[in-house]
Design an enzyme around this catalytic site. Structure first.
Site, mmCIF file in Angstrom:
data_model
loop_
_atom_site.group_PDB
_atom_site.id
_atom_site.type_symbol
_atom_site.label_atom_id
_atom_site.label_comp_id
_atom_site.label_asym_id
_atom_site.label_seq_id
_atom_site.Cartn_x
_atom_site.Cartn_y
_atom_site.Cartn_z
ATOM 1 N N ASP A 22 -45.332 199.882 125.861
ATOM 2 C CA ASP A 22 -45.452 200.133 127.298
ATOM 3 C C ASP A 22 -46.458 201.256 127.579
ATOM 4 O OD1 ASP A 22 -43.215 198.618 126.700
ATOM 5 O OD2 ASP A 22 -41.999 199.474 128.304
ATOM 6 N N HIS A 24 -47.539 202.363 130.732
ATOM 7 C CA HIS A 24 -47.062 203.179 131.858
ATOM 8 C C HIS A 24 -48.152 204.077 132.444
ATOM 9 C CE1 HIS A 24 -42.904 202.128 132.369
ATOM 10 N NE2 HIS A 24 -42.627 202.300 131.084
ATOM 11 N N ASP A 51 -44.928 196.612 131.417
ATOM 12 C CA ASP A 51 -44.781 197.976 131.949
ATOM 13 C C ASP A 51 -46.083 198.744 131.769
ATOM 14 O OD1 ASP A 51 -42.229 197.325 132.644
ATOM 15 O OD2 ASP A 51 -41.253 198.927 131.519
ATOM 16 N N ASN A 77 -40.504 194.755 133.315
ATOM 17 C CA ASN A 77 -39.619 194.932 134.463
ATOM 18 C C ASN A 77 -40.275 195.763 135.567
ATOM 19 O OD1 ASN A 77 -39.104 197.153 132.497
ATOM 20 N ND2 ASN A 77 -37.692 197.898 134.079
ATOM 21 N N HIS A 78 -41.233 196.626 135.233
ATOM 22 C CA HIS A 78 -41.907 197.397 136.280
ATOM 23 C C HIS A 78 -42.855 196.517 137.090
ATOM 24 C CE1 HIS A 78 -40.686 201.670 135.661
ATOM 25 N NE2 HIS A 78 -40.176 201.103 134.586
ATOM 26 N N HIS A 187 -39.946 198.192 126.301
ATOM 27 C CA HIS A 187 -38.894 198.450 127.288
ATOM 28 C C HIS A 187 -38.045 199.684 127.016
ATOM 29 C CE1 HIS A 187 -36.174 197.740 130.532
ATOM 30 N NE2 HIS A 187 -35.151 197.481 129.751
#
Length: 218
Positions: A22, A24, A51, A77-78, A187
């Site tokens: 991820d 981010h 993500d 999920n983001h 995740h």
């Protein structure tokens, strides 16, 4: 009801294939790590576990990678929270989970970010890569079944959100997933790349640890 989307990658088209945990919004960190890996955009492929946004500061820069031929991503999920915010016109859940950056950028940048995020309505939840010796499966959080099959419709919320398999493995309840050699997930943050049976977890908390992890498929 949204169906699980799959994509398969022809590994013969690339010199090296890497999977990154991820991101981010940690775009500069990603570029630094890619340079350390001698990643070549002309010959190599980078697959993200999703993500790509939120919590870090360079969200639009990271999203722009979607326009390049050397970067692909599963849905995280983001990204799913962002899509839900667009659909419902209620961004509270997304914002408290890191989506607040979306309202802090210019209107022009917000429009660009929206267009790039909307592409996740067509992007895969699961990517399969088969090399000469192994079959790899990449998803954001989990493959919620004991046996993998390309195109199988599994629970989408579990693919995006579930921590159950990893938490169970941490407690000693370890089970392989049949149907592929290796499964790669992000995740849930782990201190370092962690392997249980044929499952590898590579989200090492880039935005808080400064550690962005990779797994080399080829």
């Amino acid at each position: 009801m949204e169906l699980i989307r799959y994509a398969d990658i022809n590994s013969d088209l690339y010199r090296h294939i890497w999977v990154v945990g991820d991101i981010h919004g940690c775009y500069s960190l990603l570029l630094t790590r890619l340079a350390q890996l001698n990643f070549s955009p002309d010959t190599d492929l980078l697959i993200s576990t999703g993500d790509n946004i939120d919590r870090g500061k360079e969200n639009l820069e990271t999203l722009r990678l979607l326009n390049t031929p050397w970067f692909i991503s599963v849905v995280g999920n983001h990204e799913a929270m962002a899509l839900d915010a667009f659909e419902t016109q209620d961004g509270n859940f997304w914002y408290v989970n890191g989506g607040y950056w979306y309202d802090s950028v210019t209107e022009k940048d917000r429009q660009e970010a929206t267009e790039l995020l909307l592409t996740f309505k067509q992007r895969p939840h699961i990517i399969e890569v088969e090399t000469s010796s192994k079959k790899y499966v990449i998803a954001h959080a989990d493959y919620p079944d004991d046996s993998y099959d390309y195109g199988k419709q599994v629970d989408i919320d579990s693919v995006l959100w579930s921590r159950d398999r990893l938490l169970g493995s941490l407690q000693g309840n370890i089970h392989p997933i049949r149907g592929a050699d290796t499964f790669i997930f992000g995740h849930m943050i782990v201190d370092y790349t962690t392997t249980f049976a044929n499952q590898i977890y590579i989200d090492t908390g880039s935005f808080c640890s400064g550690n962005l992890s990779f797994f080399k498929i080829k």
